[in-house]
Design an enzyme around this catalytic site. Sequence first.
Site: not given
Ligand code: PXP
Length: 262
Positions: A19, A22, A30, A55, A57, A61-62, A82, A112-113, A163, A206-207, A228
Amino acid sequence: MCVRELDVSGLSPIRLGVNIDHVATIRNARGGRHPDPVHAAEIAIAAGADSITAHLREDRRHINDEDVERLKEQLQKPLNLETAATPEMVAIAIATRPHAACLVPERRAERTTEGGLDVAENRQQLTEVVHDLSAAGIRVSLFIAPDEHQIEAAVAVGAPVIEIHTGAWCDAVTTGDAARGAVEFARIAAGAEFARRLGLEVHAGHGLDYLTAEAVAALPQVVELNIGHYLIGEALVVGLGGAVERMLAAMRRGRAMAKAAS
Ligand code: PXP
């Protein structure tokens, strides 16, 4: 609901979706065009990533609309978009035709989600969205907590993939709460097994960091991780290519544990 016995002894390889949101967060701090998420995606692919996740959004924002178009046009590997299940985002997904779309809940104020999609409460709307995306040739996944009623609802709305949200488990691991970590991991393992028995393809994300990615890769039902924030943070230390290579090595160690146990 019919529960099928599935043979998981022929272990599937596990894929890494990187992902790159970021990278865009840093660019947007900037303004301008640097660093470029498309360039970062190419580095991740060169280091072995199987797909790229972004993603888009509602508040942009990104990742922005132009990023999505360029990712779709320029990448040599599949794009997993996403999106929230809103008319605006579904229309963009259908116009872009990424390989995959992962439907996520979206709250404007969240960092975040934060939670999974409530599929059970939104069956009718999600049935239509899953149908429309699938009809456009896009593989749909639903980002959900590993709860049986959500998994059953994912099947009912016609999604081929889920997921599993690993955030609660990763938070427990990060804060050193071993008891909660064990409970959350058991939920993920049970959810993955239940989903697979219902015929769903199972992803997780996620995380995740090296440690948690290795542990979740040891679940034979999980065939894709989307990661990500940790990778982009590690990119500051070891470079993005190096971070992707270390992540793949951690996932392979986890998969080897699953093989040894099967
Ligand atoms: N999967 C989904 C569906 C997400 O929304 C996110 C965060 O955008 C991620 C994976 C990745 O999460 P992380 O950035 O915490 O690794």
